[in-house]
Write a protein that holds these residues in place. Sequence first.
Motif, mmCIF file in Angstrom:
data_model
loop_
_atom_site.group_PDB
_atom_site.id
_atom_site.type_symbol
_atom_site.label_atom_id
_atom_site.label_comp_id
_atom_site.label_asym_id
_atom_site.label_seq_id
_atom_site.Cartn_x
_atom_site.Cartn_y
_atom_site.Cartn_z
ATOM 1 N N GLU A 42 0.805 -1.206 0.095
ATOM 2 C CA GLU A 42 -0.032 0.009 -0.137
ATOM 3 C C GLU A 42 0.778 1.339 0.010
ATOM 4 O OE1 GLU A 42 -3.680 1.698 2.489
ATOM 5 O OE2 GLU A 42 -2.022 0.845 3.509
ATOM 6 N N CYS A 43 0.653 2.128 -0.913
ATOM 7 C CA CYS A 43 1.689 3.316 -1.041
ATOM 8 C C CYS A 43 0.474 4.588 -0.987
ATOM 9 C CB CYS A 43 2.356 3.331 -2.570
ATOM 10 S SG CYS A 43 3.385 1.824 -2.647
ATOM 11 N N TYR A 68 -3.696 -1.192 -8.001
ATOM 12 C CA TYR A 68 -5.236 -0.685 -7.682
ATOM 13 C C TYR A 68 -5.160 0.600 -7.147
ATOM 14 C CZ TYR A 68 -6.495 -5.666 -8.482
ATOM 15 O OH TYR A 68 -6.479 -6.766 -9.048
ATOM 16 N N TYR A 69 -5.780 1.775 -7.908
ATOM 17 C CA TYR A 69 -5.823 3.149 -7.704
ATOM 18 C C TYR A 69 -6.999 3.455 -6.826
ATOM 19 C CZ TYR A 69 -1.805 3.525 -10.388
ATOM 20 O OH TYR A 69 -0.351 3.393 -10.903
ATOM 21 N N HIS A 70 -6.888 4.437 -5.922
ATOM 22 C CA HIS A 70 -7.910 5.042 -4.982
ATOM 23 C C HIS A 70 -8.806 5.496 -5.876
ATOM 24 C CE1 HIS A 70 -9.891 6.912 -1.518
ATOM 25 N NE2 HIS A 70 -9.695 8.000 -2.286
ATOM 26 N N ARG A 115 -13.206 -3.368 -10.983
ATOM 27 C CA ARG A 115 -14.203 -4.011 -9.959
ATOM 28 C C ARG A 115 -14.216 -3.648 -8.623
ATOM 29 N NH1 ARG A 115 -15.679 -9.905 -11.218
ATOM 30 N NH2 ARG A 115 -14.585 -9.214 -13.068
ATOM 31 N N VAL A 116 -12.681 -3.817 -7.970
ATOM 32 C CA VAL A 116 -12.503 -3.389 -6.509
ATOM 33 C C VAL A 116 -11.943 -2.069 -6.521
ATOM 34 C CG1 VAL A 116 -11.084 -3.837 -4.675
ATOM 35 C CG2 VAL A 116 -11.821 -5.599 -5.863
ATOM 36 N N ASP A 170 -0.210 -2.095 -4.751
ATOM 37 C CA ASP A 170 0.349 -2.748 -5.678
ATOM 38 C C ASP A 170 0.173 -4.328 -5.028
ATOM 39 O OD1 ASP A 170 1.304 -1.158 -7.905
ATOM 40 O OD2 ASP A 170 3.320 -0.557 -6.743
ATOM 41 N N VAL A 171 -0.270 -5.157 -6.054
ATOM 42 C CA VAL A 171 -0.501 -6.560 -5.553
ATOM 43 C C VAL A 171 0.132 -7.412 -6.556
ATOM 44 C CG1 VAL A 171 -2.473 -8.495 -5.014
ATOM 45 C CG2 VAL A 171 -2.907 -6.050 -4.900
ATOM 46 N N THR A 172 1.056 -8.231 -5.767
ATOM 47 C CA THR A 172 1.961 -9.238 -6.460
ATOM 48 C C THR A 172 1.519 -10.723 -6.283
ATOM 49 O OG1 THR A 172 3.571 -7.631 -6.691
ATOM 50 C CG2 THR A 172 4.221 -10.002 -7.386
ATOM 51 N N LEU A 173 1.390 -11.538 -7.060
ATOM 52 C CA LEU A 173 0.904 -12.987 -6.892
ATOM 53 C C LEU A 173 2.282 -13.821 -7.106
ATOM 54 C CD1 LEU A 173 -2.644 -13.787 -8.461
ATOM 55 C CD2 LEU A 173 -2.000 -13.308 -6.130
ATOM 56 N N TYR A 174 2.390 -14.777 -6.274
ATOM 57 C CA TYR A 174 3.616 -15.743 -6.475
ATOM 58 C C TYR A 174 3.170 -17.183 -6.230
ATOM 59 C CZ TYR A 174 6.349 -11.559 -5.197
ATOM 60 O OH TYR A 174 6.917 -10.151 -5.103
ATOM 61 N N ILE A 175 3.853 -17.986 -7.012
ATOM 62 C CA ILE A 175 3.375 -19.519 -6.823
ATOM 63 C C ILE A 175 4.813 -20.082 -6.418
ATOM 64 C CG2 ILE A 175 1.846 -19.819 -8.746
ATOM 65 C CD1 ILE A 175 4.037 -21.114 -10.258
#
Length: 123
Positions: free
Chosen positions: A25-26, A55-57, A62-63, A35-40
């Motif tokens: 969260e910035c 995802y911006y304010h 959708r979110v 900023d969301v990052t997915l890892y496996i």
Amino acid sequence: MSNVTIRKFPVTAPDGTEYRVKIEECVGLCDLYADVTLYIPRKRFGFKRVFSESYYHGSSKRVVYDAANPDFIAIATEAVRGYYANIEWSANYNRKRAESILRKQAALDRFAEWDGKITEVGE
């Protein structure tokens, strides 16, 4: 200014795949975003990054990221949903590209086999 980084593992998708989710969260003077990052998980050690999204304010996605009252669960869920949509889009694109290549090859083959005679000319 406040910056927060949170991580969660495992986050399990409906198909059973486990991901590590990192949300940064910035919150600055001008920009408010997450900023969301997915890892496996890797087979031997650590994690491999597979997807990232911002995802911006007040965005129209959708979110809607609300800097004053963030819903990190909804943001993580939307990131997984976005990753699966990206996989589906890539599969469709690759399928259409392969079909296009086959159609072009068939046209090239027909042209190569053509005897060169034109049977009709008219207006």
